[in-house]
Design an enzyme around this catalytic site. Sequence first.
Site, short mmCIF file in Angstrom:
data_model
loop_
_atom_site.label_atom_id
_atom_site.label_comp_id
_atom_site.label_asym_id
_atom_site.label_seq_id
_atom_site.Cartn_x
_atom_site.Cartn_y
_atom_site.Cartn_z
N GLU A 8 -27.27 49.73 35.73
CA GLU A 8 -27.57 48.39 35.23
C GLU A 8 -27.78 47.43 36.41
O GLU A 8 -27.35 47.68 37.53
CB GLU A 8 -26.44 47.88 34.34
CG GLU A 8 -25.14 47.67 35.08
CD GLU A 8 -24.17 46.77 34.32
OE1 GLU A 8 -24.54 45.62 34.05
OE2 GLU A 8 -23.07 47.25 34.02
N LYS B 3 -13.18 45.97 30.12
CA LYS B 3 -12.40 45.03 30.93
C LYS B 3 -11.17 44.57 30.16
O LYS B 3 -11.21 44.34 28.95
CB LYS B 3 -13.26 43.84 31.34
CG LYS B 3 -14.43 44.23 32.23
CD LYS B 3 -15.27 43.02 32.58
CE LYS B 3 -16.44 43.41 33.47
NZ LYS B 3 -17.46 44.22 32.75
#
Length: 307
Positions: free
Chosen positions: A26, A160
């Site tokens: 990405e 996360k």
Amino acid sequence: MSSLSIRISDEVSSALAAGKPVVALESTIISHGLPRPRNFEAAQEFEAILRDAGVTPATIAVIDGVPNVGLDDQGVRRIAEDEAMFKASVRDLAVLAAKGASGATTVAATAFLADKAGVRVFATGGLGGVHRGASSTFDESADLSVMARTPVTIVSAGVKSVLDIAATLERLETFSVPVLGYRTDEFPSFWLRTSGHALDWRVESADEIAAVMRQQDALGERAGILVANPLPEGQQWDPATHDRVLAEALAAADDQGVHGKAVTPFLLNTIVEASGGVSLEVNLDIARNNVALAGEIATAWAAGSGA
């Protein structure tokens, strides 16, 4: 009816045609996830990890309205240095194309474009997920819904810890996305090896993951696969310090009214500052670790003639 043009680099196109391993990377981690100029150096390093392993890197981004699967050095530098680079998810791709604008792709957009190009393995840092308080805000990453319909295997260090991990795992189950713990029985939480949430499936090798991919295809299932890859022992952030800094960052975001797509970059930047740069070094270790494993999976996938 015209179709969206995707530019696949010669290097990536040749590797795919020859059945050689390719890994998608990405670009949002370059543009929004790491500070300048460290981000450009990191992007080059991630690609080098793959090339050194005999794997072709396919960094993905939208350049002047055209989705690119595989960037040259100039393209990577542009993503790293252009502070106005848009953070693009799948819903933004048509708008960027119509306007001739540029954007760094999120996990969702990267997986979507990788699939269009025929790239089956993708390495990122942490997957997006359900945000804390989503029961009232409905704040949920498009990463999850895109995974539900995109047959790309994504390697990440879980999600996360700024997110609602339990809700994210529930959502992945709802979407029938298999979650494979790589040499772990517990879902990792990005900076930390563990999250307190047990996984149903554990795998021990890249070959085993590639076998799951082939069986997923045999079933005609279009959902992606999430490989949860915890940091090696000794590389995770100190848990007590992590918890303190995370609490401070969440409070700061709330006080300043930060919400939506701005939350994660704000939290990451705040955490980097509050940790004195420690979290940044862990971020980089996470990315390196995931890129290396993705390269092994892509190699096993190509060797099985499944590509």
